[in-house]
Design an enzyme around this catalytic site. Structure first.
Site, PDB file in Angstrom:
ATOM      1  N   GLU A 257      24.157  54.876  30.599  1.00  0.00           N
ATOM      2  CA  GLU A 257      25.512  54.697  31.139  1.00  0.00           C
ATOM      3  C   GLU A 257      26.313  55.892  30.665  1.00  0.00           C
ATOM      4  O   GLU A 257      26.630  56.013  29.481  1.00  0.00           O
ATOM      5  CB  GLU A 257      26.114  53.374  30.656  1.00  0.00           C
TER       6      GLU A 257
ATOM      7  N   LYS B 183      21.873  52.408  16.735  1.00  0.00           N
ATOM      8  CA  LYS B 183      22.362  53.652  16.145  1.00  0.00           C
ATOM      9  C   LYS B 183      23.800  53.852  16.645  1.00  0.00           C
ATOM     10  O   LYS B 183      24.014  54.285  17.777  1.00  0.00           O
ATOM     11  CB  LYS B 183      21.464  54.825  16.534  1.00  0.00           C
TER      12      LYS B 183
ATOM     13  N   GLU C 195      34.464  65.869  33.130  1.00  0.00           N
ATOM     14  CA  GLU C 195      35.081  64.796  32.354  1.00  0.00           C
ATOM     15  C   GLU C 195      35.771  65.363  31.123  1.00  0.00           C
ATOM     16  O   GLU C 195      35.156  66.048  30.310  1.00  0.00           O
ATOM     17  CB  GLU C 195      34.023  63.775  31.942  1.00  0.00           C
TER      18      GLU C 195
ATOM     19  N   CYS D 103      35.340  55.715  29.893  1.00  0.00           N
ATOM     20  CA  CYS D 103      34.458  56.351  30.876  1.00  0.00           C
ATOM     21  C   CYS D 103      34.817  55.966  32.306  1.00  0.00           C
ATOM     22  O   CYS D 103      34.637  56.738  33.240  1.00  0.00           O
ATOM     23  CB  CYS D 103      33.002  56.011  30.585  1.00  0.00           C
TER      24      CYS D 103
END
Length: 487
Positions: A256, A181, A384, A289
């Site tokens: 992750e 997906k 973040e 990331c």
């Protein structure tokens, strides 16, 4: 061309799902927009629970035969997929750049070759995957890796095909069947991957691709009782929803997630190297990331470091990612740009100072930003941003540097600049991070474990760690002298 085919920079891309070895259209579509200029690329089939169920059913039906396929044959097919990727590197690169805005030169030279390498590496690792037998009181222990079953892989938009194949390749090598997906903001190269895999001879149903929104098709996939593995790369809030969805079936997860990684610069460091490492954090418009978005610089060199950083950052060219001279492209979506700017404006209102940047350039591009005068407990330091926004703080002692580095809820990566090998050993031993780079950045090897600590993730992938996740690891214990002689 058909009504379900787009032409993207001269490349034909099918907009339908790939389920059970054939194209499947949905009743509804969603609009795919290029971050380069905000133009509409086209309408993409919008998956629902119906397509999710069909994809899992196809993966379940294909699993027994694929799991029984020899390691050598699985490896051969994966190498054929890699061959197909390499033949289409230019097409994949231009489609990916159009779809997610990352630099075309990076796609051509690094990202798409890495996609092919993902398949080759795990194909080769499969052939040498073994654990030496060992004895317990005369009994023989034999470790094996059994394919787990249908797996759902949910991938992000910042490096769509590379991060998708980082999951797809080991899952297929392990003998699992897959439902991929892709992120709705960058779905196109996943569709091309389905074509490449089919041309390489991957049996129908072994790889399925379902497009759409997480709330509509993602939840239906992750809660399906026939799943045996779920792997996700993305944000912490989405990971929580996936974990809740998977909990009812106790489906194993690999997550992750995000990061707020530090770059520690000690006074003894090579400052030119440290500045190079720092400016590199603007890669992919800050949408990485692993990026070391928090600079922690020893007080005695902070002023000089900042001066050199500003000079180096001024040499970067921001603009159309298709141009060879561009260093920083657009952010993925206007909503992401708004989120980035909101972070920065709140930080400025709270007393932060923008050394450079601090504003959007237009509706697609955010100016590379460095903020100082930020408190350790402030939002801009703790959360973040996922854009070209960096912060700078100072420290006076090694102990303070470590404390600041570890003082977030994340633990994905850390980067350290120092000329003292003993200090490097001391500090890295204390850092909470899945990966630590010393005097370098973004050196990655698929043999190495990859993942995060704390809210940066659950589990490790890479090399044998990937097979440990995508397989049921079995130990068979055999008694000595237990065989009858039928001769």
């Amino acid at each position: 061309m058909t009504e379900h085919t787009l032409t993207v920079a001269g490349v034909a891309v099918d907009t339908r799902h790939w389920i059970g070895g054939r194209r499947v259209a949905s009743a509804e579509t969603f609009t795919d927009v290029s971050p380069i200029d905000g133009s509409v690329i086209g309408e993409i089939s919008r998956g629902t629970a119906l397509e999710a169920a069909a994809a899992v059913a196809a993966a379940k039906a294909a699993f027994p035969a694929w799991a029984a396929t020899s390691r050598a044959e699985r490896a051969r097919i994966l190498h054929a997929v890699a061959d197909g990727v390499e033949k289409r590197i230019e097409e994949l690169s231009i489609v990916e750049t159009t779809d997610n805005g990352a630099l075309l030169r990076s796609h051509r030279r690094g990202v798409m070759p890495r996609v092919a390498h993902n398949f080759r590496f795990f194909a080769d690792w499969l052939l040498k995957l073994e654990h030496e037998d060992f004895e317990t009181r005369g009994h023989t222990n034999h470790v094996s890796w059994d394919p787990a079953g249908p797996s759902v892989l949910i991938t992000p938009w910042n490096a769509p095909l590379m991060l998708a194949t980082w999951k797809v390749a080991p899952a297929l090598a392990a003998g699992n069947t897959v439902v991929l997906k892709p992120a709705e903001w960058s779905p196109l190269t996943a569709s091309l991957l389905a074509d490449i895999a089919a041309e390489a001879g991957l049996p129908a149903g072994v790889l399925n691709v379902v497009q759409g929104y997480g709330s509509e098709v993602g939840d239906a996939l992750t809660s399906h009782p026939d799943l045996r593995r779920i792997s996700f790369t993305g944000s912490v809030p989405t990971a929580r929803r996936i974990a809740e969805s998977a909990a009812g079936n106790l489906t194993p997860l690999s997550l992750e997630l995000g990061g707020k990684s530090p770059l520690l610069v000690f006074a003894d460091a090579d400052l030119d190297l440290a500045v190079d490492l720092a400016v590199e954090q603007y890669d992919n418009a800050g949408q990485v990331c692993l990026a070391a978005t928090r600079f922690l610089v020893e007080e005695s060199v902070a002023e000089e470091f900042t001066r050199r950083f500003v000079e180096k950052a001024a040499t970067l060219t921001q603009g159309d990612p298709r141009h060879e001279t561009t260093d920083i492209g657009p952010n993925i979506h206007p909503r992401q740009l708004e989120k980035i700017d909101a972070f920065v404006q709140r930080a400025l209102a709270a007393g932060a100072r923008a050394v450079i940047g601090g504003h959007r350039k237009d509706t697609q591009y955010y100016a590379p930003t460095l903020l100082t005068d930020v408190a350790q407990d402030s939002e801009i330091v703790q959360e973040e941003v996922f854009g070209p926004v960096l912060t700078l703080q100072t420290f006076s002692t090694e102990e303070e540097a470590v404390r600041l580095a570890n003082d977030t809820r994340f633990g994905l990566a850390a980067t350290l600049a120092t000329a003292d090998a003993e200090r490097a050993e001391r500090v890295t031993a204390q850092l909470v991070a899945g990966t630590v780079w010393v005097n370098c950045f973004f050196v990655r090897d698929l043999q190495a474990p990859f993942g995060g600590s704390r809210h940066s993730g659950v589990g490790r992938e890479g090399g044998t760690w990937s097979f440990d996740f995508y397989c049921d690891v079995k130990n068979t214990v055999t008694a000595p002298n237990g065989w009858k002689n039928h001769g």
